[in-house]
Design an enzyme around this catalytic site. Structure first.
Site, PDB file in Angstrom:
ATOM      1  N   LYS A 188       9.938  -0.086  -2.792  1.00  0.00           N
ATOM      2  CA  LYS A 188       8.521  -0.423  -2.819  1.00  0.00           C
ATOM      3  C   LYS A 188       8.306  -1.892  -2.480  1.00  0.00           C
ATOM      4  O   LYS A 188       7.472  -2.232  -1.624  1.00  0.00           O
ATOM      5  CB  LYS A 188       7.930  -0.120  -4.191  1.00  0.00           C
ATOM      6  CG  LYS A 188       6.421  -0.350  -4.272  1.00  0.00           C
ATOM      7  CD  LYS A 188       5.926  -0.377  -5.696  1.00  0.00           C
ATOM      8  CE  LYS A 188       6.243  -1.700  -6.369  1.00  0.00           C
ATOM      9  NZ  LYS A 188       5.637  -1.838  -7.715  1.00  0.00           N
ATOM     10  N   ASP A 216       3.147   2.687  -4.888  1.00  0.00           N
ATOM     11  CA  ASP A 216       3.189   2.393  -6.319  1.00  0.00           C
ATOM     12  C   ASP A 216       2.462   3.510  -7.052  1.00  0.00           C
ATOM     13  O   ASP A 216       2.138   4.555  -6.465  1.00  0.00           O
ATOM     14  CB  ASP A 216       2.578   1.022  -6.608  1.00  0.00           C
ATOM     15  CG  ASP A 216       1.075   0.993  -6.374  1.00  0.00           C
ATOM     16  OD1 ASP A 216       0.508   1.974  -5.833  1.00  0.00           O
ATOM     17  OD2 ASP A 216       0.440  -0.021  -6.733  1.00  0.00           O
TER      18      ASP A 216
END
Length: 213
Positions: free
Chosen positions: A112, A130
């Site tokens: 991420k 996320d």
């Protein structure tokens, strides 16, 4: 979805405050399970003390902890930042790499975070997922039965034009943060209800003002 966000959020961008790639990398590492607001309150003093990788590489985790103690998981993040800065200095000449695989070799940097840096700094077609992106994509119906962030990422990048992927990351995050919230989505403020599968499944049987999911 794209047409709506292009009109509603044409300049969507990160809410983290930074002045260069190194600062963004530090801020994103700090933002894990922490609000951007708290990170932005913490980083000015941290960046004043350690403006670049070379400076932070000379710091101990204990030194860094002094500046980030109000952040969630400060012990682990202090260790990650110190090790990350040393690796940047020793292996990358102090510069933040653009390659996602290289980024993931840095301590404290997962997929991420690597995708955030690749898209925000280098404008590459990488889409960071996320909790907001995961939730919003699933609710609207942009993804179907995705079990984890990687599955969500793969589904989204298949259908979003490559040149839109960097900003799409911000569109979905900001929508999840301010409109499609986890416990009480503000459906009456949303411009996507016409295409939102979750809304169209629930609106006829529930009071939208009392939705908790």
């Amino acid at each position: 979805m794209i047409a709506y966000f292009e009109e509603a959020r044409p300049t969507a961008q990160s809410e983290l405050k930074y002045e260069n790639p190194f600062q963004l990398l530090v801020a994103v590492i700090l933002s894990a399970q922490c609000t951007d607001k708290r990170v932005n309150m913490t980083t000015p003093a941290l960046f004043a003390a350690y403006p670049d990788a070379a400076a932070m590489a000379e710091a101990t985790p204990e030194d860094i902890f002094h500046y980030i103690h109000s952040i969630s998981y400060p012990n682990n993040k202090s260790k990650h930042l110190a090790a990350m800065a040393r690796k940047l200095r020793d292996d990358f000449g102090g510069e933040v790499p653009s390659d996602i695989d290289d980024l993931q070799t840095l301590p404290g940097v997962g997929r991420k975070t690597a995708n955030v840096i690749a898209s925000v700094v280098f404008n590459l077609p990488a889409l960071a997922v996320d909790t907001h992106v995961f939730r919003v994509a699933n609710r609207i119906g942009l993804t179907r039965n995705s079990k984890n962030p990687l599955q969500t990422e793969r589904e989204l990048v298949k259908h979003i034009p490559e040149e839109k992927i960097p900003i799409a990351h911000h569109w979905l995050i900001l929508h999840g943060r301010y409109v499609c919230q986890a416990r009480k989505p503000h459906c009456k403020e949303c411009g996507l209800t016409e295409i939102c599968q979750w809304y169209n499944k629930h609106v006829n049987v529930l009071d939208v003002d009392k939705l908790i999911c």
